[in-house]
Design a protein around this motif. Structure first.
Motif, PDB file in Angstrom:
ATOM      1  N   LEU A  49       7.858 128.534  47.226  1.00 59.37           N
ATOM      2  CA  LEU A  49       6.818 128.333  48.223  1.00 59.37           C
ATOM      3  C   LEU A  49       6.466 129.635  48.941  1.00 59.37           C
ATOM      4  N   ASN A  50       5.192 129.880  49.025  1.00 66.59           N
ATOM      5  CA  ASN A  50       4.580 131.061  49.642  1.00 66.59           C
ATOM      6  C   ASN A  50       4.407 132.219  48.670  1.00 66.59           C
ATOM      7  N   ALA A  51       4.909 132.101  47.439  1.00 60.47           N
ATOM      8  CA  ALA A  51       4.781 133.198  46.465  1.00 60.47           C
ATOM      9  C   ALA A  51       3.617 132.934  45.522  1.00 60.47           C
ATOM     10  N   LYS A  52       2.629 133.802  45.542  1.00 57.55           N
ATOM     11  CA  LYS A  52       1.512 133.684  44.611  1.00 57.55           C
ATOM     12  C   LYS A  52       1.955 134.115  43.213  1.00 57.55           C
ATOM     13  N   ALA A  53       1.168 133.752  42.242  1.00 61.28           N
ATOM     14  CA  ALA A  53       1.496 134.095  40.858  1.00 61.28           C
ATOM     15  C   ALA A  53       1.512 135.593  40.628  1.00 61.28           C
ATOM     16  N   ASP A  54       0.738 136.344  41.423  1.00 63.71           N
ATOM     17  CA  ASP A  54       0.670 137.792  41.238  1.00 63.71           C
ATOM     18  C   ASP A  54       1.765 138.544  41.986  1.00 63.71           C
ATOM     19  N   GLY A  55       2.678 137.807  42.634  1.00 62.53           N
ATOM     20  CA  GLY A  55       3.787 138.445  43.345  1.00 62.53           C
ATOM     21  C   GLY A  55       3.554 138.657  44.822  1.00 62.53           C
ATOM     22  N   SER A  56       2.324 138.507  45.282  1.00 64.85           N
ATOM     23  CA  SER A  56       2.044 138.622  46.710  1.00 64.85           C
ATOM     24  C   SER A  56       2.337 137.276  47.386  1.00 64.85           C
ATOM     25  N   THR A  57       2.123 137.209  48.681  1.00 68.32           N
ATOM     26  CA  THR A  57       2.391 135.965  49.402  1.00 68.32           C
ATOM     27  C   THR A  57       1.127 135.439  50.068  1.00 68.32           C
ATOM     28  N   TYR A  58       1.096 134.137  50.241  1.00 66.51           N
ATOM     29  CA  TYR A  58      -0.015 133.527  50.972  1.00 66.51           C
ATOM     30  C   TYR A  58       0.053 133.867  52.449  1.00 66.51           C
ATOM     31  N   LEU A  59       1.278 133.901  52.968  1.00 62.98           N
ATOM     32  CA  LEU A  59       1.494 134.095  54.397  1.00 62.98           C
ATOM     33  C   LEU A  59       2.398 135.298  54.611  1.00 62.98           C
ATOM     34  N   PRO A  60       1.848 136.471  54.783  1.00 69.12           N
ATOM     35  CA  PRO A  60       2.680 137.650  55.042  1.00 69.12           C
ATOM     36  C   PRO A  60       3.576 137.423  56.253  1.00 69.12           C
ATOM     37  N   GLY A  61       4.819 137.823  56.120  1.00 67.19           N
ATOM     38  CA  GLY A  61       5.772 137.655  57.207  1.00 67.19           C
ATOM     39  C   GLY A  61       6.599 136.398  57.105  1.00 67.19           C
ATOM     40  N   VAL A  62       6.175 135.465  56.255  1.00 67.24           N
ATOM     41  CA  VAL A  62       6.922 134.219  56.049  1.00 67.24           C
ATOM     42  C   VAL A  62       7.715 134.356  54.753  1.00 67.24           C
ATOM     43  N   PRO A  63       9.017 134.079  54.764  1.00 72.13           N
ATOM     44  CA  PRO A  63       9.822 134.246  53.555  1.00 72.13           C
ATOM     45  C   PRO A  63       9.436 133.252  52.468  1.00 72.13           C
ATOM     46  N   VAL A  64       9.719 133.644  51.228  1.00 65.87           N
ATOM     47  CA  VAL A  64       9.547 132.744  50.090  1.00 65.87           C
ATOM     48  C   VAL A  64      10.729 131.779  50.066  1.00 65.87           C
ATOM     49  N   ILE A  65      10.434 130.491  49.887  1.00 63.65           N
ATOM     50  CA  ILE A  65      11.474 129.456  49.890  1.00 63.65           C
ATOM     51  C   ILE A  65      11.474 128.758  48.539  1.00 63.65           C
ATOM     52  N   ASP A  66      12.617 128.735  47.891  1.00 65.04           N
ATOM     53  CA  ASP A  66      12.751 127.983  46.642  1.00 65.04           C
ATOM     54  C   ASP A  66      13.038 126.524  46.982  1.00 65.04           C
ATOM     55  N   ARG A  67      12.213 125.620  46.451  1.00 65.18           N
ATOM     56  CA  ARG A  67      12.385 124.206  46.767  1.00 65.18           C
ATOM     57  C   ARG A  67      11.997 123.350  45.567  1.00 65.18           C
ATOM     58  N   ALA A  68      12.784 122.317  45.316  1.00 59.70           N
ATOM     59  CA  ALA A  68      12.457 121.360  44.266  1.00 59.70           C
ATOM     60  C   ALA A  68      11.400 120.395  44.813  1.00 59.70           C
TER      61      ALA A  68
END
Length: 262
Positions: free
Chosen positions: A161-180
């Motif tokens: 969550l929050n990680a775009k396919a190109d490696g950038s993020t939707y919300l800068p400053g918010v960590p990427v969260i792995d979730r099922a």
């Protein structure tokens, strides 16, 4: 861009035993009246089950105009506590319903809104519950993810969550969260699934897009004519309305269902 009434609150802790009462932030008159209407519905409901209470509250906001990007805050702009019922987006619509369902007065409404919208009661951009499934995974937990229980056709995918396919993020400053993330493909939403849905269930439109869990949210309302999806729509009507669930399912890849905690 519309004017949003908000106030920056600097809070260390709130809620819990012995927590001090919060002063309600200033709101516009229309919002104040609407909050009072919701609180009156809550008071009149007595011991009505919470899911049914949420439906009653949601009905009072039918016709409320849609407004995009209602909250204020980013990695570079201080987060503000926004309380504005003149317009709602799909997420703030649910925020207000959840808070009102727990509250007896305006101070409680403010405290519960913060607990619903922010992890650990901290009014900060990084603590905001940006994703629908945060409601079932991040304190204060507001709902239980029941998607897998509704159908053997449910599919679980690990999302970053929050990680775009190109490696950038939707919300800068918010960590990427792995979730099922579990969803039911729309084609598999049969009579058994529909029969398992209850009035007051929160429904999200699943997306296969990288980094996101859903693209839209609302609530289920079972009616004599069949279930409807009550939501703040950004489509032609631009307001809170009821859409027949069958019609809505034809427009989305699948659904994620959260059930409010009693």
């Amino acid at each position: 861009m519309r004017i949003i009434v908000g106030i920056l609150l600097v809070l260390a802790t709130f809620l819990g035993a012995g927590a001090p009462a919060l002063a309600a932030p200033a709101v516009d008159d229309a919002t104040a009246r609407k909050i009072d209407e919701l609180l009156a519905v809550r008071a009149e409901a007595g011991d009505l089950p919470r899911a049914e209470l949420i439906e009653r509250l949601s009905a009072r906001l039918l016709g409320t105009p849609y407004g995009a990007n209602m909250l204020i805050g980013s990695a570079t702009e201080p987060e503000q506590l926004v309380i504005d019922l003149r317009r709602v987006d799909c997420f703030t619509y649910l925020d207000y319903l959840d808070a009102a369902s727990r509250s007896a007065d305006r101070d409680e409404f403010t405290a519960n809104l913060i607990a619903t919208r922010y992890a650990e009661g901290r009014v900060e951009f990084t603590q905001r519950k940006h994703f629908f499934t945060d409601w079932a995974a991040t304190p204060r937990v507001a709902a239980t993810d029941i998607t897998a229980e509704l159908s053997p056709a449910a599919v679980t995918v690990t999302k970053h969550l929050n990680a775009k396919a190109d490696g950038s993020t939707y919300l800068p400053g918010v960590p990427v969260i792995d979730r099922a993330i579990t969803h039911i493909p729309s084609a598999a939403v049969d009579g058994a699934v529909v029969g398992g849905l209850r009035t007051g269930d929160y429904l999200g439109a699943y997306t296969p897009e990288a980094g996101l869990d859903v693209t839209h949210v609302g609530i289920i309302v079972q009616t004599p004519a069949g279930p409807v999806f009550r939501n703040a729509s950004s489509l032609a009507d631009y307001q809170v309305l009821d859409t027949p669930l069958a019609d809505y399912l034809r427009t989305v890849p699948g659904i994620v269902v959260l059930r409010p905690i009693p």
